[in-house]
Design an enzyme around this catalytic site. Structure first.
Site, PDB file in Angstrom:
ATOM      1  N   ALA A 153      -2.304   3.987   3.812  1.00 17.96           N
ATOM      2  CA  ALA A 153      -3.415   4.111   2.649  1.00 17.96           C
ATOM      3  C   ALA A 153      -4.685   3.134   3.128  1.00 17.96           C
ATOM      4  O   ALA A 153      -5.917   3.371   2.767  1.00 17.96           O
ATOM      5  CB  ALA A 153      -2.873   3.748   1.290  1.00 17.96           C
TER       6      ALA A 153
ATOM      7  N   THR B 156       0.925  -1.229   0.061  1.00 17.39           N
ATOM      8  CA  THR B 156      -0.061  -0.015  -0.097  1.00 17.39           C
ATOM      9  C   THR B 156       0.974   1.165   0.051  1.00 17.39           C
ATOM     10  O   THR B 156       2.063   1.276   0.361  1.00 17.39           O
ATOM     11  CB  THR B 156      -0.893   0.010   1.208  1.00 17.39           C
ATOM     12  OG1 THR B 156       0.061   0.148   2.527  1.00 17.39           O
ATOM     13  CG2 THR B 156      -1.699  -1.002   1.592  1.00 17.39           C
ATOM     14  N   ASP B 157       0.248   2.383  -0.266  1.00 17.01           N
ATOM     15  CA  ASP B 157       0.986   3.773  -0.089  1.00 17.01           C
ATOM     16  C   ASP B 157       0.995   3.764   1.337  1.00 17.01           C
ATOM     17  O   ASP B 157       0.161   3.093   2.147  1.00 17.01           O
ATOM     18  CB  ASP B 157       0.397   4.733  -0.880  1.00 17.01           C
ATOM     19  CG  ASP B 157       1.662   5.881  -0.947  1.00 17.01           C
ATOM     20  OD1 ASP B 157       2.607   5.736  -0.101  1.00 17.01           O
ATOM     21  OD2 ASP B 157       1.478   6.778  -1.715  1.00 17.01           O
ATOM     22  N   TYR B 158       1.733   4.739   2.220  1.00 15.68           N
ATOM     23  CA  TYR B 158       1.836   5.048   3.457  1.00 15.68           C
ATOM     24  C   TYR B 158       0.524   5.122   4.157  1.00 15.68           C
ATOM     25  O   TYR B 158      -0.279   6.129   3.897  1.00 15.68           O
ATOM     26  CB  TYR B 158       2.572   6.559   3.504  1.00 15.68           C
ATOM     27  CG  TYR B 158       3.554   6.636   4.708  1.00 15.68           C
ATOM     28  CD1 TYR B 158       5.013   6.617   4.587  1.00 15.68           C
ATOM     29  CD2 TYR B 158       2.810   6.857   5.718  1.00 15.68           C
ATOM     30  CE1 TYR B 158       5.658   6.990   5.890  1.00 15.68           C
ATOM     31  CE2 TYR B 158       3.610   7.216   7.092  1.00 15.68           C
ATOM     32  CZ  TYR B 158       4.976   7.156   6.981  1.00 15.68           C
ATOM     33  OH  TYR B 158       5.771   7.593   8.063  1.00 15.68           O
TER      34      TYR B 158
END
Ligand code: BGC
Length: 750
Positions: free
Chosen positions: A282, A278-280
């Protein structure tokens, strides 16, 4: 021949055996693992080394020892990564090694130009080399994985992250994406100097409404498939091992919860078998997005969407076990993710030797080596774009210009040349423009200096000194632009002019009557109408990295003839944004030669940009002949389009010859031009070179209203020229329709 066949067969069998071997090892480890240990592998935390977002977890070392972590990011240096790895290997029950990630975006310690700058080189080999060197340095410090390349197409310079990509064009993004993946991953992942690449941010993160970071994305499926998806497909074709989700929603579904993206498209249609992170935080953000009622719900949505690893949010860690117990997800769904993570660790050779990347001897030898700095200088100068050069002010002639005024808040800056996402690049290793000028003028010319003003404040008290210095000189080199801190993530701007009183400083210096060379340093296309009016010459140097100063000096004094071209349109003002070359005609196209009312235009600014996509001058001039087609009819076979380009000026130089195509009439409307080929050629002065492009009909297909893909019989215009606006043209006819074999699943159709 027989020998070759045998070798190929042996290689094939060898790699099949190798894969089977890994599969067996992963399966047997999986059998030993508890559910908690599995979820730990799916969890990634930032170490204390660097911070790239809000931190949620205090003591990561404690988490590592508790077996709660499969991957750490923002940890570097051979000794620190070794220390952390030792904890995982020696102090957890199964001793599974950690995977170390980091945002190695445009170099690790030796920094290259920001990616948008590097894309101005239109030199794919150079971009691959920069990524390769970044991997060599990062891997020696224990890093296994970079969160790059960002392959988000973007047409909006208000968005701060345009600096991290290759600009507005899809075809070009595809090629750059491949080059960067190849550079990071090399040809063999088990080598200790190659690292995993990560295609990010899936999907359409570069198209937030109004250019505001993280904002909603709402667009047609055709645009999504034609413009935003292909660079990601290109990374899969290049063998990328990981993908990252994007923060944004698309048409109502946040990417991190979207199975159509990660399952249907990425895995089923494209056959990707790597890992998705995932992004940070997310997953946590699915709650404010409004698709998940709480974190547990968010975790279930993400896992079901096909996400394998949770970056920083600890949602998997804190909720998945209970979700299994409640029957909201199955342990087999978790196994699928864990298998992918363990497979990568095997591919990197971490189970054989968890410390092989953390190598102090190699680190001391390769980091910031002479060769790496030389490459950084070479690539930096290839990335410079000459935007204006009235009366051939450039290159400066040290015989005639013996007093040079170096003015501006960026002249002596060693920080800003590093750009955003500078990884471990440090100002102390960087060379400022002033140092570059000093080196080039030593013993030949006098170099005077005045700062003039700050980058952002409105204090003009330094103007007088700057004017005095200019008055004493033969020419002014004025370095102005954006500090590194106003582009990058969460750095959107609604005003894209040069901040502070820097342009007023230029105005004041203009009064001296001295020729002025503006050296721009910035992380995005800017609105430069005033600067274009006032300056005699303009060099767009972006944020060029460690060797910025010497690279710019090479260009200023003609040691290198600039050949860069803009990968993004420069608007006249922010009101024109989003503005991009491959726009549609509309039903009421505006013709400046015949202006009349009720047309698609503005009242207060022309439709044209200040500098179009693909634009960039040279110290020499190139003249284009007419286009010759191998045939003006295309059926099943490809045709070619050729053109002769002559260097008619006084310098040898490089030219990026660009080919665009327009489908004149289609079932759906088509852009006025689309880049379909380019070639960067070196042409000696007086010499002519013939450039030939092959046009395949596959390059002409597009998505229609009903999402069928194909191309219809009819006329196509071919344009070849020096930028997207200045081209020669020819026409060919496609004699029959052609349907592409695959139909994509419209997102959200299930
Ligand atoms: C960015 C990613 C980056 C991650 C880790 C996020 O905020 O969007 O591109 O890789 O942080 O630093």
């Amino acid at each position: 021949m027989k020998k070759l066949l045998l070798t190929v067969t042996a290689l094939f069998l060898g790699s099949a055996l190798y894969a089977q071997n890994i599969e067996e090892k992963v399966e047997s480890l999986l059998k030993e693992m508890t559910l908690e240990e599995k979820i730990g592998q799916m969890t990634q935390f930032t170490s204390s080394g660097d911070v790239t977002g809000p931190t949620l977890r205090g003591n990561v070392e404690k988490e590592v020892k508790a077996g709660n972590v499969g991957s750490l990011f923002n940890a570097f240096t051979a000794s620190y990564t070794r220390k952390l790895q030792k904890m995982a290997v020696e102090e957890t029950r199964l001793g599974i090694p950690l995977l170390f990630g980091y945002d190695v975006i445009h170099g690790h310690r030796t920094l290259f130009p920001i990616p948008l700058g590097e894309a101005s080189s239109f030199d794919l080999e150079a971009m691959e080399e920069a990524a390769r060197i970044a991997a060599v340095e990062a891997s020696a410090e224990g890093i296994h994985w970079t969160f790059a390349p960002m392959v988000d197409v973007s047409r909006d310079p208000r968005w701060g992250r345009v600096m991290e990509g290759a600009g507005e064009d899809t075809y070009y993004n595809n090629l750059v994406a491949k080059a960067r993946v190849k550079g990071f991953q090399g040809d063999d992942l088990s080598k200790e100097n190659t690292i995993l690449a990560c295609a990010k941010h899936f999907l359409a993160y570069g198209a937030p409404i109004a250019g505001r970071d993280y904002n909603t994305v709402d667009m047609s499926l055709q645009t999504l498939h034609e413009v935003y998806l292909p660079p990601f497909k290109a990374t899969v074709d290049a063998g990328v091992e990981t993908f990252m989700t994007s923060f944004n929603e698309i048409n109502g579904v946040p990417s991190t919860a979207n199975p159509y993206l990660f399952k249907d498209i990425l895995r089923d249609q494209w056959g990707f078998d790597g890992m998705v992170v995932t992004d940070y935080t997310a997953i946590n953000e699915l709650v404010p997005h409004g698709t998940a009622k709480d974190l547990a719900h968010a975790g279930v949505q993400a896992l079901k969407a096909g996400i394998d690893m949770d970056m920083e949010g600890a949602v998997f860690l804190e909720t998945l076990k209970e979700s299994v117990e409640k029957g909201d997800v199955t342990e087999e769904e978790i196994n699928v993710a864990v298998r992918r993570i363990l497979t990568l660790k095997h591919k990197l050779g971490l189970f054989e030797d968890p410390y092989r990347y953390s190598d102090e001897e190699r680190e001391a030898r390769v980091v910031l080596s002479k060769e790496h700095k030389q490459a950084a200088r070479k690539i930096a100068r290839k990335s410079i774009v000459l935007l204006k050069n009235d009366n051939q002010v450039l290159p400066l002639d040290l015989e005639k210009q013996t007093k040079i005024a170096a003015i501006g808040p960026l002249v002596k800056s060693k920080k800003d040349v590093l750009g955003a996402w500078k990884a471990k690049g440090s100002p102390k290793d960087a060379k400022s423009l002033f140092e570059g000028l000093k080196g080039a003028t030593k013993g030949k010319a006098e170099l005077l200096y005045a700062k003039g003003c700050d980058m952002k404040s409105d204090d003009k008290s330094g103007f007088a000194e700057a004017i005095e210095v200019a008055n004493q000189s033969d020419v002014v080199v004025l370095a102005i632009g954006e500090p590194r801190t106003i582009s990058g993530e969460a750095k959107s701007r609604s005003d894209i002019t040069i901040p502070g009183v820097q342009t007023e400083l230029l105005e004041a210096l203009k009064e001296t009557g001295k020729p002025i060379v503006v050296v721009l340093m910035n992380g995005r296309p800017l609105a430069l109408e005033k600067e274009d009016e006032l300056a005699d010459a303009i060099l767009e140097t972006w944020h060029l990295g460690t060797m910025a100063g010497p690279a710019i000096a090479d260009v200023i004094f003609g040691k290198y003839n600039p050949g860069g071209k803009l990968p993004m349109t420069f608007p006249r003002n922010v009101g024109q944004v989003p503005i991009y070359y491959n726009a549609k005609n509309t039903g009421r196209p505006f013709d400046p030669a015949q202006p009349s009312g009720y047309k698609s235009n503005y009242l207060d600014v022309p439709n044209s940009p200040l500098y179009p996509f693909g634009y960039g001058l040279s110290y020499t001039t190139f003249e284009y002949g007419e286009i010759t087609l191998s045939s003006d009819k295309m059926t099943d076979e490809a045709i070619t389009a050729s053109i002769e380009v002559t260097n008619t000026g006084n310098y040898d130089g490089e030219e990026v010859v660009q080919m665009y195509i327009q489908d004149v009439i289609g079932k759906s409307t088509r852009p006025l031009k689309e880049l379909k080929g380019f070639e960067k050629v070196f042409i000696k002065k007086g010499e002519t070179k013939k450039i030939t492009f092959t046009i395949e009909k596959e390059a002409l297909t597009y998505f229609r209203w009903d999402m069928s893909e194909g191309v219809e019989a009819g006329d196509f215009n071919v344009y070849i020229g020096t930028n997207s606006d200045d081209v020669k043209s020819a026409t060919f006819n496609l004699t029959k329709d052609y349907e592409a074999s695959k139909n994509y699943n419209p997102i959200g159709s299930k």
